[in-house]
Design a protein around this motif. Sequence first.
Motif, PDB file in Angstrom:
ATOM      1  N   MET A   1     108.516  45.278  38.732  1.00  6.04           N
ATOM      2  CA  MET A   1     108.327  46.718  38.882  1.00  6.04           C
ATOM      3  C   MET A   1     107.584  46.991  40.195  1.00  6.04           C
ATOM      4  O   MET A   1     106.562  46.359  40.482  1.00  6.04           O
ATOM      5  CB  MET A   1     107.529  47.277  37.714  1.00  6.04           C
ATOM      6  N   LEU A   2     108.095  47.954  40.970  1.00  2.00           N
ATOM      7  CA  LEU A   2     107.503  48.217  42.272  1.00  2.00           C
ATOM      8  C   LEU A   2     106.089  48.776  42.168  1.00  2.00           C
ATOM      9  O   LEU A   2     105.266  48.556  43.065  1.00  2.00           O
ATOM     10  CB  LEU A   2     108.394  49.171  43.068  1.00  2.00           C
ATOM     11  N   TYR A   3     105.782  49.509  41.085  1.00  8.20           N
ATOM     12  CA  TYR A   3     104.432  50.068  41.000  1.00  8.20           C
ATOM     13  C   TYR A   3     103.379  48.957  40.922  1.00  8.20           C
ATOM     14  O   TYR A   3     102.219  49.159  41.315  1.00  8.20           O
ATOM     15  CB  TYR A   3     104.310  51.039  39.822  1.00  8.20           C
ATOM     16  N   GLU A   4     103.786  47.772  40.462  1.00 13.53           N
ATOM     17  CA  GLU A   4     102.862  46.642  40.427  1.00 13.53           C
ATOM     18  C   GLU A   4     102.529  46.155  41.837  1.00 13.53           C
ATOM     19  O   GLU A   4     101.439  45.639  42.081  1.00 13.53           O
ATOM     20  CB  GLU A   4     103.439  45.513  39.583  1.00 13.53           C
ATOM     21  N   LYS A   5     103.476  46.350  42.775  1.00 15.30           N
ATOM     22  CA  LYS A   5     103.204  46.004  44.170  1.00 15.30           C
ATOM     23  C   LYS A   5     102.137  46.928  44.756  1.00 15.30           C
ATOM     24  O   LYS A   5     101.360  46.522  45.622  1.00 15.30           O
ATOM     25  CB  LYS A   5     104.487  46.085  45.006  1.00 15.30           C
ATOM     26  N   VAL A   6     102.114  48.184  44.292  1.00 14.89           N
ATOM     27  CA  VAL A   6     101.060  49.100  44.740  1.00 14.89           C
ATOM     28  C   VAL A   6      99.710  48.622  44.220  1.00 14.89           C
ATOM     29  O   VAL A   6      98.705  48.644  44.942  1.00 14.89           O
ATOM     30  CB  VAL A   6     101.344  50.543  44.255  1.00 14.89           C
ATOM     31  N   LEU A   7      99.666  48.161  42.984  1.00 11.56           N
ATOM     32  CA  LEU A   7      98.421  47.635  42.423  1.00 11.56           C
ATOM     33  C   LEU A   7      97.942  46.419  43.207  1.00 11.56           C
ATOM     34  O   LEU A   7      96.740  46.209  43.381  1.00 11.56           O
ATOM     35  CB  LEU A   7      98.621  47.265  40.954  1.00 11.56           C
ATOM     36  N   ASP A   8      98.903  45.632  43.712  1.00 12.80           N
ATOM     37  CA  ASP A   8      98.546  44.439  44.483  1.00 12.80           C
ATOM     38  C   ASP A   8      97.841  44.791  45.795  1.00 12.80           C
ATOM     39  O   ASP A   8      97.129  43.957  46.366  1.00 12.80           O
ATOM     40  CB  ASP A   8      99.788  43.608  44.797  1.00 12.80           C
ATOM     41  N   LEU A   9      98.035  46.036  46.285  1.00 10.47           N
ATOM     42  CA  LEU A   9      97.358  46.449  47.517  1.00 10.47           C
ATOM     43  C   LEU A   9      95.853  46.553  47.311  1.00 10.47           C
ATOM     44  O   LEU A   9      95.086  46.552  48.277  1.00 10.47           O
ATOM     45  CB  LEU A   9      97.915  47.797  48.000  1.00 10.47           C
ATOM     46  N   GLY A  10      95.444  46.699  46.050  1.00  9.25           N
ATOM     47  CA  GLY A  10      94.019  46.670  45.732  1.00  9.25           C
ATOM     48  C   GLY A  10      93.282  47.975  45.885  1.00  9.25           C
ATOM     49  O   GLY A  10      92.047  48.005  45.764  1.00  9.25           O
ATOM     50  N   ASN A  11      93.993  49.071  46.134  1.00  6.77           N
ATOM     51  CA  ASN A  11      93.320  50.346  46.388  1.00  6.77           C
ATOM     52  C   ASN A  11      93.198  51.236  45.157  1.00  6.77           C
ATOM     53  O   ASN A  11      92.461  52.222  45.187  1.00  6.77           O
ATOM     54  CB  ASN A  11      94.077  51.136  47.466  1.00  6.77           C
ATOM     55  N   VAL A  12      93.939  50.922  44.078  1.00  2.00           N
ATOM     56  CA  VAL A  12      94.088  51.895  43.008  1.00  2.00           C
ATOM     57  C   VAL A  12      93.922  51.310  41.608  1.00  2.00           C
ATOM     58  O   VAL A  12      94.083  50.107  41.388  1.00  2.00           O
ATOM     59  CB  VAL A  12      95.488  52.571  43.073  1.00  2.00           C
ATOM     60  N   HIS A  13      93.595  52.202  40.673  1.00  2.00           N
ATOM     61  CA  HIS A  13      93.767  51.972  39.250  1.00  2.00           C
ATOM     62  C   HIS A  13      95.070  52.658  38.849  1.00  2.00           C
ATOM     63  O   HIS A  13      95.577  53.523  39.563  1.00  2.00           O
ATOM     64  CB  HIS A  13      92.613  52.583  38.448  1.00  2.00           C
ATOM     65  N   PHE A  14      95.605  52.302  37.679  1.00  2.00           N
ATOM     66  CA  PHE A  14      96.867  52.902  37.232  1.00  2.00           C
ATOM     67  C   PHE A  14      96.763  53.311  35.774  1.00  2.00           C
ATOM     68  O   PHE A  14      96.243  52.563  34.937  1.00  2.00           O
ATOM     69  CB  PHE A  14      98.025  51.910  37.401  1.00  2.00           C
ATOM     70  N   THR A  15      97.250  54.529  35.473  1.00  2.00           N
ATOM     71  CA  THR A  15      97.302  55.027  34.100  1.00  2.00           C
ATOM     72  C   THR A  15      98.754  55.253  33.729  1.00  2.00           C
ATOM     73  O   THR A  15      99.449  56.052  34.371  1.00  2.00           O
ATOM     74  CB  THR A  15      96.532  56.362  33.957  1.00  2.00           C
ATOM     75  N   ASP A  16      99.222  54.537  32.716  1.00  2.00           N
ATOM     76  CA  ASP A  16     100.602  54.701  32.245  1.00  2.00           C
ATOM     77  C   ASP A  16     100.687  55.990  31.428  1.00  2.00           C
ATOM     78  O   ASP A  16     100.031  56.135  30.388  1.00  2.00           O
ATOM     79  CB  ASP A  16     101.002  53.510  31.379  1.00  2.00           C
TER      80      ASP A  16
END
Length: 334
Positions: A1-16
């Motif tokens: 999933m591409l949104y996991e690549k955003v998490l890998d950038l280390g800048n964000v938390h994620f809420t499903d």
Amino acid sequence: MLYEKVLDLGNVHFTDTSKYTHEQWLKLRTTGIGGSDAGAILGLNKYSTPLSVYLAKKDFASFEGNKATEWGNILEDPIRQKARADLGIEIETVPGMFCNKEHEFMNANFDGLVFVDGEKEIAGSVVSGLGGHEIKTSRTGEGFTNDEVPDSYYAQVQHYMAVTGLSWFVLTVFIFDQYEGRHYVIPRNDDFIAQLIDRETDFWENNVLADNAPSPTGNENELELVKSLPMAAEIELDGDCETMLDEKEVIDAQIKDLQAKSDAIKEQILMRMSAASNGENAEKATAIIGAWKVTYNTQTTKRVDTNAMKKAGIYEAYAKDSVSRVLRITKSKG
């Protein structure tokens, strides 16, 4: 999933939010500043203002949508599919909201993510790696040129890049009147983002958290939100309000005087058009004066005869209640 690549950038938390109800989603939006708020806070959105955003965050009033936003939601997936075909790239939807780790009040919920392996030219720009995708609809295409998008949308995607750390976005717009789709690549602008973060931080800390409403602007949409605020039956106001009403009285008198002058100019133009007509009386008259075009046309409108409906006893069967709040300001004599 591409949104996991955003998490890998280390800048964000994620809420499903994929299982959220509409009410839960609206409540989540009050906990921070989103991309659609950015242009309003910067004064770049003619439909929303800092006060509009403040009222929404304080859960006093918010924009619930209209026909334009309804159709925008309906058409989002078909536009996404068309963008995939036009651009030759895979676009994934994002099942939730990103929240910036450093500025936790800044969040991002955008329409999609794309990944380009290597390099690819899109809309005249060469992009690579991970990027975002945002979808818009427009009736006339106002503000969309060959290489520019409306300022509020530019601020919106820069906000998303500020939150996530992404370096580019594709914005796709479908223009109804032209039956045309357009794609724009918007690169990250770090100077703009620095200013944006400063303004949003100031707004969040000194307005939202401090319960300090921004000054009204007179924007029509903002006024409708303000008119929906709760009101007690009897209210006492301080002397500052009397000063404001005195100022309003002076302004209203100036507006009345200027309106009378404007109407007098229209009368003069009509009289001169009549004098130049030499007695001819057409249903449509047109005058060209330099850069100005003046038309004076006969038009027919149809209105319902409510008195006739009442006499026929059918008025109540077709009448609908319309509820609105009316502001009236009067001044005591003497």
